[in-house]
Structures are given as C-alpha cells and as structure tokens.
Enzyme design. Sequence first.
Site, PDB file in Angstrom:
ATOM      1  CG  ASP A   1      -4.532   9.188 -11.637  1.00  0.00           C
ATOM      2  OD1 ASP A   1      -4.204   7.894 -11.067  1.00  0.00           O
ATOM      3  OD2 ASP A   1      -5.295   9.229 -12.633  1.00  0.00           O
TER       4      ASP A   1
ATOM      5  CG  HIS B   1      -7.242  12.913  -8.340  1.00  0.00           C
ATOM      6  ND1 HIS B   1      -7.256  11.636  -7.648  1.00  0.00           N
ATOM      7  CD2 HIS B   1      -7.621  13.982  -8.137  1.00  0.00           C
ATOM      8  CE1 HIS B   1      -8.057  12.236  -6.762  1.00  0.00           C
ATOM      9  NE2 HIS B   1      -8.129  13.340  -7.055  1.00  0.00           N
TER      10      HIS B   1
ATOM     11  CD  GLU C   1      -4.809   3.893  -1.197  1.00  0.00           C
ATOM     12  OE1 GLU C   1      -5.993   4.257  -2.516  1.00  0.00           O
ATOM     13  OE2 GLU C   1      -4.304   4.491  -0.250  1.00  0.00           O
TER      14      GLU C   1
ATOM     15  CG  ASN D   1      -4.799  11.561  -5.616  1.00  0.00           C
ATOM     16  OD1 ASN D   1      -3.989  11.750  -6.193  1.00  0.00           O
ATOM     17  ND2 ASN D   1      -4.835  10.577  -5.438  1.00  0.00           N
TER      18      ASN D   1
ATOM     19  CG  ASP E   1      -2.024   0.889   1.209  1.00  0.00           C
ATOM     20  OD1 ASP E   1      -3.199   0.242   0.440  1.00  0.00           O
ATOM     21  OD2 ASP E   1      -2.362   2.673   1.943  1.00  0.00           O
TER      22      ASP E   1
END
Length: 329
Positions: A201, A197, A228, A192, A184
Amino acid sequence: MISRKLELLAHPERSTVLVVDDDLLNRSIMVDSLQPHYQVIEAESGEQALLLLHRHKPDLVLLDIVMEGISGVEVCRQIKEDPDEEIATIPVLFVTALDDSRQEQLCWEAGGADFIAKPVNVITLQYRVKAHVTLKRQSDVLRRLANLDGLTGLYNRRYFDEQLQRSVRDQANNQQHWSLIMLDVDHFKNYNDRHGHVIGDECLKEVARLMMSSVRRSQDMVARLGGEEFAILLSGTRLDGAERVARSLLNTIRNTAQLSVDNGKGNELNYPFVTVSMGITEILGNGDLAEEDFLKQADEALYQAKGAGRNRICRYAQGLIEEVGDEPV
Ligand SMILES: [Mg+2]
C-alpha cells in the site's frame, strides 16, 4: 485538497453569493447586508446572472423572479439543468414580492431551494443565506470525498469514467485535444506477496504521489482505476505531449530506487521500489467512438508494453501500437 475544502467549510465568509435583481434599491439592500460575511457579486438581469454564474460558480444565488428578459424562474431552470455539476448544485433562493401560489409552484418546480419575501427582512436574509451556504459547503465536501480513492487520495474509477466520457464528448464537439495514459505497476502481486500488503500500500501511495507531481496543471487528472492500475487524463494535449509526460514519469519512477517506510519505532526501513508500464492514446474521433474504445486502445498499448518486458511505454496511434523510445539526446 480535501483539507482545503474543510477549511472553507469552517470559514463560510469566503463563500460567494450572487445577488440578482433588476431593481437597484432591492439589490443594494441585499448586497449591503451580505457583504460583511461573503464575497458578493451582483447582476441586474437574468442574462448577466448566467454569465457571472459560469465565471464565478458562486455558492448561492439570490434570485428576483420578475425581470426584463430572462425571468428568474428560467434562470433557475437553466442552473439546475447545467451539465456541469458545480453549477447545477448551486442553491437558488428566490426573492419575491409575489403572493401567487401558481408562481411559487413554478419556482419549486424549477429547482428553487427556498424563498425570501420582499421587502427583505435583513436578519432573515442573513440567517437563511447562512443556512443554505453551510449545507452547500457540506454537500461539496461529501461529493468530493465520494469521488476519491481512499488509499491514495487520487480520483476514483467512478469519477474517472465520468471525466473520460466528458472529454470524449468535448473532443467530438469542440475539437479539444485530450490524451489518456494507462499505467500499471509491474509484478505488483509478487511485490505484495514478498513484502506484505502494508508495504504494498505504501508503494502504491508513492506511485500515486509521483504521478501527481508529474502533472501540474489543474485541468489534468490522475486516477486510481483499481488495484495497481492508474490513469492520467491530459487536457489540451496531443499524443506527443502525452509521450513527454509518460517518459518523464517513467524516468522518475526508474530513478526512485527505494521506498522508505517508517516502521513506527522511529526507524526508516528501505524496500526496493517498483517499475511501471504505460499505454497511451490520443482521444480522437468524430463522435463515432465511445470512452470504452479509448480505454481499450490505451489498454492494448499497455498490454504490449507488458509483453515487451515491462518498464516501458507503448502508444496507440491510428490502429498501430509501437514502443515509445527514450528521449533522443
Ligand atoms: Mg424585479
């Protein structure tokens, strides 16, 4: 990997066709007419056909019905019932001299895709094989895309669940060792919120890339479970092997200090890179544990790694969770 599949789609001559007939003359006619276009392998019995099928996973099978030993209909039935999707989806074309509607019905019911009449008309054979091989190629590509995560190109949750289920069964039945790593990204929500975003990404894609490069064997699998959260399924690997993989990945990610992103105007912008936490477990049971149990074990270890301050690995072994330290020097 997708582009390789598409490339194969554009070059059907690299497809493999298995020709099964107990009559040498029939077999030679079919082999000779297909050889210029495909990689052709041949079998003179149902038994041999099944052996070659598992070894070569051809794109199509031309199958004689009446043979000594295992009949064509039975071979087809076994192909279609094979637990391996790559075998079960191979199209079967029956080659038959029979003018028997009952026999034909059995062929359809066994999962046959089509018929070719004996004596074989070479042109019809070539066109029919081409049509079915093309369909097979296309459905391979679609099936593969359906198994992938759109953002990272890793396998998706659905496919991961299937493979995890398979490895749990494999461990119980064949004593084959498997290990599971759950990963994780630390504080990803904050990342973020702070960078947006688009950068978030890019960051996930880079984590995916580093995970992919940390496992090089084709039998291992890296998946994005969602958001994630990622997982690695390691084949033939005990817990100590999984620890080595996890430790090396953790260090690689620690050493990647920046994420460089092209801003579209030819400039590279740098953002801080993330750290990750991992939980690992070995898939070990007597068939008494299901895939959810192993997911839960890895998840509990991951949770503990988070609680202990993140940017670290914990392992689950025999009901105990402990931190995996750095490599001893
Ligand atoms: Mg025959």
